[in-house]
Write a protein that holds these residues in place. Structure first.
Motif, mmCIF file in Angstrom:
data_model
loop_
_atom_site.group_PDB
_atom_site.id
_atom_site.type_symbol
_atom_site.label_atom_id
_atom_site.label_comp_id
_atom_site.label_asym_id
_atom_site.label_seq_id
_atom_site.Cartn_x
_atom_site.Cartn_y
_atom_site.Cartn_z
ATOM 1 N N TRP A 1 9.454 7.239 -14.072
ATOM 2 C CA TRP A 1 9.344 5.895 -13.489
ATOM 3 C C TRP A 1 8.120 5.794 -12.581
ATOM 4 O O TRP A 1 7.420 4.781 -12.577
ATOM 5 C CB TRP A 1 10.600 5.551 -12.687
ATOM 6 N N LEU A 2 7.876 6.842 -11.797
ATOM 7 C CA LEU A 2 6.756 6.799 -10.865
ATOM 8 C C LEU A 2 5.409 6.853 -11.587
ATOM 9 O O LEU A 2 4.430 6.252 -11.139
ATOM 10 C CB LEU A 2 6.864 7.937 -9.844
ATOM 11 N N SER B 1 0.818 -1.214 0.000
ATOM 12 C CA SER B 1 0.000 0.000 0.000
ATOM 13 C C SER B 1 0.850 1.262 0.000
ATOM 14 O O SER B 1 0.326 2.351 -0.225
ATOM 15 C CB SER B 1 -0.923 0.009 1.217
ATOM 16 N N ARG B 2 2.157 1.129 0.253
ATOM 17 C CA ARG B 2 3.005 2.317 0.269
ATOM 18 C C ARG B 2 4.390 1.969 -0.246
ATOM 19 O O ARG B 2 4.822 0.819 -0.207
ATOM 20 C CB ARG B 2 3.130 2.894 1.683
ATOM 21 N N LEU B 3 5.075 2.969 -0.726
ATOM 22 C CA LEU B 3 6.463 2.830 -1.178
ATOM 23 C C LEU B 3 7.199 4.113 -0.834
ATOM 24 O O LEU B 3 6.786 5.195 -1.234
ATOM 25 C CB LEU B 3 6.525 2.580 -2.689
ATOM 26 N N ARG C 1 22.764 4.299 -9.782
ATOM 27 C CA ARG C 1 22.486 3.012 -9.137
ATOM 28 C C ARG C 1 21.212 3.051 -8.301
ATOM 29 O O ARG C 1 20.906 4.053 -7.667
ATOM 30 C CB ARG C 1 23.645 2.614 -8.215
ATOM 31 N N ALA C 2 20.519 1.928 -8.307
ATOM 32 C CA ALA C 2 19.494 1.671 -7.289
ATOM 33 C C ALA C 2 20.189 1.003 -6.116
ATOM 34 O O ALA C 2 21.098 0.180 -6.310
ATOM 35 C CB ALA C 2 18.415 0.755 -7.844
ATOM 36 N N VAL C 3 19.804 1.353 -4.901
ATOM 37 C CA VAL C 3 20.446 0.798 -3.707
ATOM 38 C C VAL C 3 19.389 0.382 -2.687
ATOM 39 O O VAL C 3 18.290 0.939 -2.645
ATOM 40 C CB VAL C 3 21.429 1.810 -3.065
ATOM 41 N N TRP C 4 19.759 -0.605 -1.878
ATOM 42 C CA TRP C 4 18.877 -1.102 -0.812
ATOM 43 C C TRP C 4 19.766 -1.748 0.251
ATOM 44 O O TRP C 4 20.923 -2.090 -0.023
ATOM 45 C CB TRP C 4 17.873 -2.099 -1.385
ATOM 46 N N PRO C 5 19.267 -1.920 1.480
ATOM 47 C CA PRO C 5 20.091 -2.497 2.544
ATOM 48 C C PRO C 5 20.587 -3.895 2.176
ATOM 49 O O PRO C 5 19.850 -4.698 1.596
ATOM 50 C CB PRO C 5 19.140 -2.544 3.748
ATOM 51 N N THR C 6 21.838 -4.167 2.496
ATOM 52 C CA THR C 6 22.458 -5.445 2.174
ATOM 53 C C THR C 6 21.615 -6.613 2.691
ATOM 54 O O THR C 6 21.186 -6.621 3.842
ATOM 55 C CB THR C 6 23.864 -5.522 2.792
ATOM 56 N N GLY C 7 21.373 -7.572 1.793
ATOM 57 C CA GLY C 7 20.622 -8.764 2.174
ATOM 58 C C GLY C 7 19.122 -8.624 2.135
ATOM 59 O O GLY C 7 18.400 -9.581 2.431
ATOM 60 N N HIS C 8 18.608 -7.446 1.767
ATOM 61 C CA HIS C 8 17.162 -7.219 1.734
ATOM 62 C C HIS C 8 16.748 -6.802 0.320
ATOM 63 O O HIS C 8 16.451 -5.638 0.064
ATOM 64 C CB HIS C 8 16.759 -6.157 2.749
ATOM 65 N N GLU D 1 9.009 -3.755 -8.270
ATOM 66 C CA GLU D 1 8.411 -3.366 -9.545
ATOM 67 C C GLU D 1 9.008 -2.060 -10.057
ATOM 68 O O GLU D 1 9.274 -1.905 -11.251
ATOM 69 C CB GLU D 1 6.898 -3.247 -9.397
ATOM 70 N N LEU D 2 9.238 -1.104 -9.139
ATOM 71 C CA LEU D 2 9.872 0.151 -9.557
ATOM 72 C C LEU D 2 11.277 -0.110 -10.071
ATOM 73 O O LEU D 2 11.684 0.461 -11.098
ATOM 74 C CB LEU D 2 9.915 1.128 -8.379
#
Length: 307
Positions: free
Chosen positions: A127-128, A109-111, A285-292, A300-301
């Motif tokens: 993109w959005l 429901s949120r991003l 780059r797209a980034v996210w916390p390591t391992g998640h 999807e984004l």
């Protein structure tokens, strides 16, 4: 058979001793329909596969569950008792599934997106819009800042997906390259560099006070590393829009993403200055916390950035 021989061995995990949900759902269908063939059709398997599944369950439990005859299939006394237990297990599994779906719905429901300034201003809007077409019920919030701020938000759990422009990936984050960008030197048309016939050298650029983004920005980092150091900034600003406006006003030269200055170059409010001896290309780059790894709307984004 002796009393010892008749006992089942209660060792190992529960998963090895209890029939799986597919077998329990089949048993419930046999009890309700009175026919193994009809039960097989309802759960979407062949009758031989259903017979095999019942036999396997009987071996696993050590008791006969179904009496088969030309007139149909009837539960044994043990089968009727096991069916009562199976019903409770399947109902509990249905409640578990409904709860898991509610968690997914809440997640979807949120991003929360965090992005460095150039990406936030010039790439993310498209993109959005595409994401909204796919997920109109997902509410998206965008936090824009420099690359260091994006990393901070992700590591604090305040963003689900981030986008950065620097040379390296901040510690604690995994990444994927989504695009490549080119930084260009720009000035107002009246600046002396706009009239010179030869390119500016890397040494000249490094030694010239420039209109720059603040420390921590991806643009500043790329430029600093490429030139091996920079002169003290002429002006230091916290947004690409502000840097661009200052350059257009004639305050001095700047270095900006080519994504940010297309309109200004086309209308001759800014002029691109050739530079020799240095490459100002960078990865976005797209980034996210390591391992998640991103899930749900974040995943999807991420896929839309590569479209």
């Amino acid at each position: 058979m002796s009393q010892v021989e008749g006992k089942r061995e209660h060792t190992g995990s529960l998963a090895h001793r209890v029939p799986d949900l597919a077998a329990l759902e089949l048993l419930l269908a046999v009890a309700r329909l009175g026919s193994l063939g009809a039960a097989a059709r309802e759960v979407g398997v062949t009758q031989p596969a259903a017979s095999s599944r019942i036999r396997s369950m009987e071996r696993q439990l050590g008791v006969a569950l179904v009496d088969r005859s030309p007139r149909g299939s009837r539960l044994t006394d043990a089968g009727a008792l096991v069916t009562d237990w199976a019903r409770r297990v399947v109902e509990a599994a249905a409640a578990f599934d409904a709860g898991a779906q509610a968690l997914r719905d809440r997640r979807d429901s949120r991003l929360r997106v965090a992005a460095s300034m150039t990406i936030a201003e010039y790439l993310l809007p498209g993109w959005l819009l595409a994401l909204h077409a796919e997920r109109p019920d997902t509410a998206v919030s965008l936090l824009a800042g420099n690359s260091a701020k994006v990393a901070e938000l992700l590591l604090a759990g305040e963003a689900d997906l981030g986008f950065v422009e620097g040379l390296s990936v901040p510690a604690g984050l995994d990444s994927a390259v989504i695009a490549r960008d080119h930084l260009i030197v720009v000035t107002a048309p009246g600046h002396p560099w706009a009239r010179r016939r030869r390119p500016v050298t890397a040494e000249e650029l490094a030694g010239t006070p420039l209109i720059l983004r603040e420390r921590g920005s991806g643009t500043r980092q790329v430029l600093d590393v490429a030139l091996g150091g920079l002169a003290r900034p002429l002006i230091e600003l916290s947004s690409t829009t502000a840097v661009k406006a200052s350059a257009v006003s004639g305050a001095g030269p700047s270095v900006l993403s080519e994504l940010a200055v297309g309109e200004e170059l086309a209308m001759r409010r800014l002029v691109s200055i050739p530079v020799d001896g240095v490459s100002l290309r960078r990865d976005l780059r797209a980034v996210w916390p390591t391992g998640h790894r991103p899930t749900g709307p974040a995943r999807e984004l991420l896929s839309l950035t590569r479209g």
